[in-house]
Design an enzyme around this catalytic site. Structure first.
Site, PDB file in Angstrom:
ATOM      1  N   ASP A   1     -14.499 -32.218   3.040  1.00  0.00           N
ATOM      2  CA  ASP A   1     -14.322 -31.758   1.763  1.00  0.00           C
ATOM      3  C   ASP A   1     -15.043 -30.370   1.769  1.00  0.00           C
ATOM      4  O   ASP A   1     -16.058 -30.126   2.332  1.00  0.00           O
ATOM      5  CB  ASP A   1     -15.178 -32.750   0.821  1.00  0.00           C
ATOM      6  CG  ASP A   1     -16.737 -32.849   1.339  1.00  0.00           C
ATOM      7  OD1 ASP A   1     -17.497 -32.205   0.566  1.00  0.00           O
ATOM      8  OD2 ASP A   1     -16.998 -33.318   2.297  1.00  0.00           O
TER       9      ASP A   1
ATOM     10  N   SER B   1       6.501 -22.146  -4.391  1.00  0.00           N
ATOM     11  CA  SER B   1       7.055 -22.766  -5.439  1.00  0.00           C
ATOM     12  C   SER B   1       8.477 -22.136  -5.862  1.00  0.00           C
ATOM     13  O   SER B   1       8.496 -20.961  -5.623  1.00  0.00           O
ATOM     14  CB  SER B   1       6.101 -23.171  -6.511  1.00  0.00           C
ATOM     15  OG  SER B   1       6.692 -23.537  -7.872  1.00  0.00           O
TER      16      SER B   1
ATOM     17  N   TYR C   1       0.813 -18.329 -12.099  1.00  0.00           N
ATOM     18  CA  TYR C   1       1.043 -19.297 -11.029  1.00  0.00           C
ATOM     19  C   TYR C   1       2.170 -18.954 -10.157  1.00  0.00           C
ATOM     20  O   TYR C   1       2.122 -18.768  -9.179  1.00  0.00           O
ATOM     21  CB  TYR C   1       1.456 -20.917 -11.443  1.00  0.00           C
ATOM     22  CG  TYR C   1       1.765 -21.771 -10.411  1.00  0.00           C
ATOM     23  CD1 TYR C   1       0.919 -22.278  -9.382  1.00  0.00           C
ATOM     24  CD2 TYR C   1       3.271 -22.062 -10.675  1.00  0.00           C
ATOM     25  CE1 TYR C   1       1.267 -23.172  -8.517  1.00  0.00           C
ATOM     26  CE2 TYR C   1       3.604 -23.124  -9.475  1.00  0.00           C
ATOM     27  CZ  TYR C   1       2.911 -23.414  -8.740  1.00  0.00           C
ATOM     28  OH  TYR C   1       3.082 -24.467  -7.451  1.00  0.00           O
TER      29      TYR C   1
ATOM     30  N   ALA D   1       1.061 -15.615  -8.310  1.00  0.00           N
ATOM     31  CA  ALA D   1       0.455 -16.037  -7.082  1.00  0.00           C
ATOM     32  C   ALA D   1       1.411 -16.589  -6.099  1.00  0.00           C
ATOM     33  O   ALA D   1       1.313 -16.265  -4.775  1.00  0.00           O
ATOM     34  CB  ALA D   1      -0.632 -17.120  -7.490  1.00  0.00           C
ATOM     35  N   LYS D   2       2.104 -17.508  -6.280  1.00  0.00           N
ATOM     36  CA  LYS D   2       2.977 -18.221  -5.079  1.00  0.00           C
ATOM     37  C   LYS D   2       3.750 -17.052  -4.690  1.00  0.00           C
ATOM     38  O   LYS D   2       4.186 -17.114  -3.651  1.00  0.00           O
ATOM     39  CB  LYS D   2       3.851 -19.307  -5.990  1.00  0.00           C
ATOM     40  CG  LYS D   2       3.131 -20.517  -6.110  1.00  0.00           C
ATOM     41  CD  LYS D   2       2.366 -21.099  -4.744  1.00  0.00           C
ATOM     42  CE  LYS D   2       1.794 -22.420  -5.187  1.00  0.00           C
ATOM     43  NZ  LYS D   2       1.088 -22.930  -3.865  1.00  0.00           N
TER      44      LYS D   2
END
Length: 248
Positions: A61, A141, A152, A155-156
């Site tokens: 984690d 994506s 998003y 960023a991708k």
């Protein structure tokens, strides 16, 4: 303990868990990374039990947007060579774009979650990648190729540009680097409670094959890029999207 090691970020659920499962079945030890220790442990135990290799999956984690978290992963790898690095962590992070402050926070959060996590983890594990034969795989994506996701999408798309740097840097060392760009994939946490029946039907209707993708579809693409027959494939953006975005 197997001879080969893979590291999968975002490995507790969805695509990341499916990737871990298929790599374990191919004989890898897999280190799965995420922020939720309980989710990671459950996934590791389940894959270990199903595969008959109870020690094959090690959960770590860590918050990969923070250098200290990335250092925890590097410490868990120790001095073992890393055969496959799958940068899968990320997702769409909403916010309040009504103000400049809110817009800045939203864009930074998406960049950190989708780009900085991959950059820091790859930088930390880069010296440990097997030479020759290492594999770096980034999960993008279709939003990077057709828009629709605001920060998003941006960023991708940044991962695509960075991919070309990675491919140029690592190619002479016998390491490949590629992007997998999924379309709509069900059975993940990506949409949370935002998905409606209408939204689902719209996304399936945008494909040419008439169905949603599954985490196993993406894991199959990772399996190929991680495997011994993909050594001549590098610097590529590979769409796995049912034809909802055509290759160009």
């Amino acid at each position: 303990m197997g001879e080969r090691l893979a590291v999968v970020s975002g490995g507790g659920t969805g695509i990341g868990a499916a990737v871990a499962r298929v790599l374990v079945s191919d004989g890898y030890d897999v280190l799965i990374v995420g922020r939720r220790a309980d989710v990671l442990r459950t996934t590791a135990d389940q894959i270990g039990a199903d595969s008959g290799r109870p020690a094959a999956v090690v959960p770590v984690d860590a918050d990969l947007t923070e250098p200290a978290g990335v250092e925890r992963v590097a410490a868990a790898v120790d001095d073992r060579p890393v055969d496959v690095l799958v940068n899968n962590a990320g997702g769409y992070l909403g916010g309040d774009p009504a103000t400049l402050t809110g817009t800045a926070a939203m864009w930074r959060a998406n960049f950190d979650a989708n780009v900085l996590t991959a950059v820091l983890l790859t930088q930390a594990l880069g010296p440990r990648l097997r030479r020759p034969g290492g594999r770096v795989i980034l999960l993008s994506s279709i939003a990077a190729q057709r828009g629709g996701g605001g920060p998003y999408s941006a960023a991708k798309a940044a991962l695509h540009g960075w991919l070309y740097d990675l491919a140029n840097e690592y190619g002479p060392q016998g390491i490949t680097a590629n992007v997998i760009s999924p379309g709509f994939v069900e059975d993940t946490e990506f949409f949370g409670d935002r998905m409606t029946p209408e939204g689902y039907a719209k996304r399936v209707g945008a494909t040419l094959v008439g169905r949603a993708g599954t985490p196993d579809d993406i894991a199959a693409a990772v399996r190929y890029l991680a495997g011994p027959h993909s050594g001549y494939v590098t610097g590529q953006v590979i769409g796995v999207n049912g034809g909802s975005v055509l290759g160009r």
